[in-house]
Structure formats: C-alpha cells, structure tokens
Write an enzyme that holds these catalytic residues in place. Structure first.
Site, PDB file in Angstrom:
ATOM      1  CG  ASP A 154      31.315  22.202 -86.011  1.00  0.00           C
ATOM      2  OD1 ASP A 154      30.097  21.990 -86.153  1.00  0.00           O
ATOM      3  OD2 ASP A 154      32.174  21.282 -86.053  1.00  0.00           O
ATOM      4  CG  HIS A 177      29.865  19.471 -90.736  1.00  0.00           C
ATOM      5  ND1 HIS A 177      30.402  20.714 -90.480  1.00  0.00           N
ATOM      6  CD2 HIS A 177      29.600  18.938 -89.526  1.00  0.00           C
ATOM      7  CE1 HIS A 177      30.444  20.923 -89.175  1.00  0.00           C
ATOM      8  NE2 HIS A 177      29.960  19.860 -88.570  1.00  0.00           N
ATOM      9  NE  ARG A 212      27.944   9.727 -87.276  1.00  0.00           N
ATOM     10  CZ  ARG A 212      29.088   9.623 -87.959  1.00  0.00           C
ATOM     11  NH1 ARG A 212      29.352   8.541 -88.633  1.00  0.00           N
ATOM     12  NH2 ARG A 212      29.945  10.618 -87.968  1.00  0.00           N
ATOM     13  CG  HIS A 230      26.016  22.034 -88.079  1.00  0.00           C
ATOM     14  ND1 HIS A 230      25.674  20.709 -88.301  1.00  0.00           N
ATOM     15  CD2 HIS A 230      27.157  21.986 -87.336  1.00  0.00           C
ATOM     16  CE1 HIS A 230      26.552  19.916 -87.707  1.00  0.00           C
ATOM     17  NE2 HIS A 230      27.477  20.668 -87.115  1.00  0.00           N
TER      18      HIS A 230
HETATM   19  C1  LIG Z   1      30.815  24.760 -77.827  1.00  0.00           C
HETATM   20  C2  LIG Z   1      29.724  24.469 -78.479  1.00  0.00           C
HETATM   21  C3  LIG Z   1      29.670  24.146 -79.935  1.00  0.00           C
HETATM   22  C4  LIG Z   1      28.228  23.735 -80.154  1.00  0.00           C
HETATM   23  C5  LIG Z   1      27.533  24.615 -79.169  1.00  0.00           C
HETATM   24  C6  LIG Z   1      28.376  24.416 -77.900  1.00  0.00           C
HETATM   25  C7  LIG Z   1      28.076  23.038 -77.324  1.00  0.00           C
HETATM   26  C8  LIG Z   1      27.474  22.068 -78.349  1.00  0.00           C
HETATM   27  C9  LIG Z   1      28.002  22.238 -79.768  1.00  0.00           C
HETATM   28  C10 LIG Z   1      27.095  21.694 -80.861  1.00  0.00           C
HETATM   29  C11 LIG Z   1      27.228  20.181 -81.122  1.00  0.00           C
HETATM   30  C12 LIG Z   1      26.285  19.741 -82.260  1.00  0.00           C
HETATM   31  C13 LIG Z   1      26.331  20.709 -83.459  1.00  0.00           C
HETATM   32  C14 LIG Z   1      26.280  22.173 -82.984  1.00  0.00           C
HETATM   33  C15 LIG Z   1      26.139  23.119 -84.182  1.00  0.00           C
HETATM   34  C16 LIG Z   1      25.184  22.293 -81.970  1.00  0.00           C
HETATM   35  O1  LIG Z   1      24.022  22.524 -82.187  1.00  0.00           O
HETATM   36  O2  LIG Z   1      25.711  22.053 -80.697  1.00  0.00           O
HETATM   37  C17 LIG Z   1      27.489  22.460 -82.124  1.00  0.00           C
HETATM   38  C18 LIG Z   1      27.688  23.883 -81.589  1.00  0.00           C
HETATM   39  C19 LIG Z   1      28.474  24.828 -82.502  1.00  0.00           C
HETATM   40  O3  LIG Z   1      29.540  24.532 -82.993  1.00  0.00           O
HETATM   41  O4  LIG Z   1      27.926  25.916 -82.694  1.00  0.00           O
HETATM   42  O1  LIG Z   2      28.468  13.036 -85.707  1.00  0.00           O
HETATM   43  C1  LIG Z   2      29.156  13.565 -86.572  1.00  0.00           C
HETATM   44  O2  LIG Z   2      29.793  12.938 -87.374  1.00  0.00           O
HETATM   45  C2  LIG Z   2      29.245  15.072 -86.667  1.00  0.00           C
HETATM   46  C3  LIG Z   2      28.895  15.810 -85.412  1.00  0.00           C
HETATM   47  C4  LIG Z   2      28.923  17.283 -85.597  1.00  0.00           C
HETATM   48  O3  LIG Z   2      28.871  17.799 -86.678  1.00  0.00           O
HETATM   49  C5  LIG Z   2      29.016  18.132 -84.406  1.00  0.00           C
HETATM   50  O4  LIG Z   2      28.989  17.617 -83.276  1.00  0.00           O
HETATM   51  O5  LIG Z   2      29.135  19.360 -84.602  1.00  0.00           O
HETATM   52 FE   LIG Z   3      29.400  19.913 -86.539  1.00  0.00          FE
END
Ligand SMILES: C=C1C[C@]23C[C@H]1CC[C@H]2[C@@]12CCC[C@@](C)(C(=O)O1)[C@H]2[C@@H]3C(=O)O
Ligand SMILES: O=C(O)CCC(=O)C(=O)O
Ligand SMILES: [Fe+2]
Length: 339
Positions: A223, A278, A288, A221
């Site tokens: 961010d 990533h 982890r 994905h």
């Molecule tokens: C502020 C954010 C950023 C979110 C959504 C929201 C809260 C949780 C974050 C994450 C965390 C894990 C990867 C991700 C891809 C996910 O699924 O939830 C992230 C997402 C994003 O960067 O889109």
């Molecule tokens: O756990 C990790 O190293 C990456 C986590 C991540 O990609 C995310 O929270 O968006």
């Molecule tokens: Fe991420």
C-alpha cells in the site's frame, strides 16, 4: 493546495483497466482472468510464531513496544481494543455488500473516470498485470454523495451516512496508531513536518470464483500511504509475504482490525519498518467483502526519512511526487528513490 484525489488525477488510466468484468454472468474463469501459476507457500514446517501475524490489544501496557516489533518484523498486525463499535463495522460491511450486489449495468453508472480517483472500478494496480483480478472496488475520498446518488438516486443517504461515520472513526484510530508508531520509532510529532492528515476508503469485493486456483483476488502489492486499517470480516483470502517463509495467511479474528504499514511509513522510518507485501486469494465458497482505510499526510507534505543513527536511505519527496512515481513504476518506486 492539491488533495490526495488530485494527486491520483495526474495519472489517467484506460477504461479497459477500470471496468470490472460482470462476474454474475460467468460460470468459468475466462482467459482474461486466468493466471499462470499461483504458488501457495509455505511448504516447510514452521513454528506458529512464523505463521501468525501479531495480535495487539491497544489497551495493553507495553503497546508501543509491541507495535514497534510488529512493524519491524511483519509490517502488519491485528488490533483489538480499538474502540470501533462492532455495529458500525457490520453496518459499513452490509452497505458495501448492498453496493456490490447491484447489477453490473447499475454499478457502471458510478464508474471511476479515467482521470479520477473515486467511484466504482478495478484496482488501480490493474495496468501492471497482463491478467485481470477477481475483484471490483469502490473508492471514497471525503464525501461519497456524488457517486452514491448515481447508484441510488433516492436512497443514497444510508450508504453515505455509514461511510462518513466510518471515515471519522478511522481517522481517529489512525491518528492514535500513528502516535504509537512515532513513539516506537523515537520520533516526535515536530520532527515530521506535517500536522493534518488525509485518507481514502476502499470497499473491496471478491465475488465467488468458479476456479480459485486459476484466479487471483488482488495481485501482490504494497500500500502506498503511511498505514492501512482493514476490516476483513470473516472470510479467508488475505496473505502477507514474509521473507524466508513465504505467503502467510492472515486469519480473520472476529472484531479485530488488520493494520499494515505502507510505503510512506517505510520511507519516513528510514527503512526501519517494513512495508507489507500482500495479496488476496480468490475463493469459491463465499463473496468476500473488505473495507480498507488508507491514512496519509496531505499530498503536498514532504516525506523526510528520520533516523538519528543512520544516513538517509531515501531522498526526500512529496506525497504527490511519490504517488506519481508509483503510478508509473509500481514496486520499483522505492528502489528509484534510494540514495
Ligand atoms: C489512497 C489510495 C490507495 C490506493 C490508491 C488510492 C485509492 C485506492 C487504493 C488501492 C486499493 C486497492 C489496492 C491498491 C494498491 C490499489 O490499486 O488501489 C490501493 C492503492 C495504494 O495503496 O496504492
Ligand atoms: O481485501 C483485503 O483483504 C485486502 C485489500 C487490500 O490489500 C487493499 O485494499 O489494499
Ligand atoms: Fe493492500
């Protein structure tokens, strides 16, 4: 005014995509978590430079150029000299571990609601994949008191204090990085039309996996927001995809923080900086835990691609609108807003 958390509330999810598996109760990888084939490149011989993301000391003299180069070529780098005390990093990590070590029936008490953004649950990207990830998370936006109380009715303060302190430090560091990024893009603070910021903290847990070749920690994905600061502690698993090379491991470096560009930075830089694609591999030997801070402008802010020498590649839109497009289309979101 709508907040980041309200922006996510506009895209409700099904409970099946929120409730993580009880990882404690399984000895093998169930079909629901078994991914077809997870390729682990790079197969070819590569130079160290192609296989190592840059490490930047924030107190170094040419830090602006270093940050700019890293964002253009990788969209990711590790920082040292960031000023975040290691005791605080250890503290948030141990509070996160204390949370994820609770029994599943306890963690469920702080479950993210279908229309909510905060609390315990699977990653938000879960609905886009037919298999589940070897992962559970806990999202915080602002105060964590409401959910922490559901987990520890009498002993929530330790957790909340650590998370508050960490969010404050992350906000300061993000702003510092943001100013370096603006400089390296030759953009002034006045050219972007927002001044304050908003953020979210995500605690990630990847339990030990009986068969890491069939499972995935976090699916590939990018961010969403401007930039992410990640404390990955000392376990392997994080990988970034580099065009022409493949999946490159981001080795833990004691005391360093991993910084990566998100979609909004790619948009504002008019494609000059890459958003980091990533993923996280599953691991057999250790549990982890990582802590990610997502930094972005307030939800109502208008994102305008800034570049003096090129036509805009993307149409201008608010953070909130981008979040809602991404919630429906995930990776295709950037293509859908191309001019
Ligand atoms: C502020 C954010 C950023 C979110 C959504 C929201 C809260 C949780 C974050 C994450 C965390 C894990 C990867 C991700 C891809 C996910 O699924 O939830 C992230 C997402 C994003 O960067 O889109
Ligand atoms: O756990 C990790 O190293 C990456 C986590 C991540 O990609 C995310 O929270 O968006
Ligand atoms: Fe991420």
């Amino acid at each position: 005014m709508s907040t980041l958390s309200e922006a996510y509330a506009d895209s409700p999810l099904h409970l099946q995509h929120i409730i993580p598996m009880d990882f404690e109760s399984v000895q093998t990888v169930p079909d629901s978590h078994s991914w077809p084939q997870i390729t682990d490149f790079p197969p070819a011989v590569r130079s160290d430079e192609e296989l190592t993301i840059p490490i930047i000391d924030l107190t170094a003299p040419h830090v602006v150029e270093l940050v700019g180069d890293a964002c253009r070529t990788w969209g990711m780098f590790q920082v040292t000299g960031h000023g975040v005390p290691s005791i605080l990093l250890e503290d948030v990590e141990s509070e996160a571990r204390r949370l994820f070590e609770l029994p599943a029936r306890q963690k469920i008490k702080a479950l993210r609601s279908p229309g909510g953004a905060t609390g315990y649950g699977a990653a938000r990207i879960a609905p886009f994949f037919s298999k589940n990830m070897w992962h559970e998370g806990f999202t915080i936006m602002g105060s964590s008191v409401d959910h922490a109380r559901e987990l520890w009715p009498h002993d929530y303060k330790r957790f909340c204090d650590a998370m508050d302190d960490y969010q404050k430090k992350m906000k300061v560091l993000s702003y510092k990085l943001w100013l370096l990024i603006l400089k390296s893009l030759d953009i002034t603070e006045e050219q972007v039309n927002w001044s304050s910021s908003d953020g979210a903290l995500q605690l990630n847990s990847y339990p030990c996996c009986p068969d890491p070749n069939r499972a995935i920690g976090l699916a590939p994905h990018t961010d969403t927001l401007l930039l992410t600061i990640l404390h990955q502690s000392n376990s392997n698993g994080l990988q970034i995809f580099r065009d022409g090379v493949g999946w490159v491991s981001v080795s833990p470096l004691s005391g360093a923080l991993v910084v990566n560009a998100g979609d909004l930075l790619h948009i504002v830089s008019n494609g000059r900086f890459s958003t980091a694609y990533h993923r996280v591999m599953a691991n057999q030997a250790c549990h982890r835990v990582s802590i990610a801070y997502f930094y972005g402008p307030p939800a109502e802010s208008l994102m305008v691609p800034v570049c003096e020498t090129q036509f805009p590649l993307y149409r201008s839109l608010t953070v909130k609108e981008y979040i809602s497009i991404k919630a429906k289309h995930l990776e295709k979101a950037l293509l859908l807003i191309r001019i």
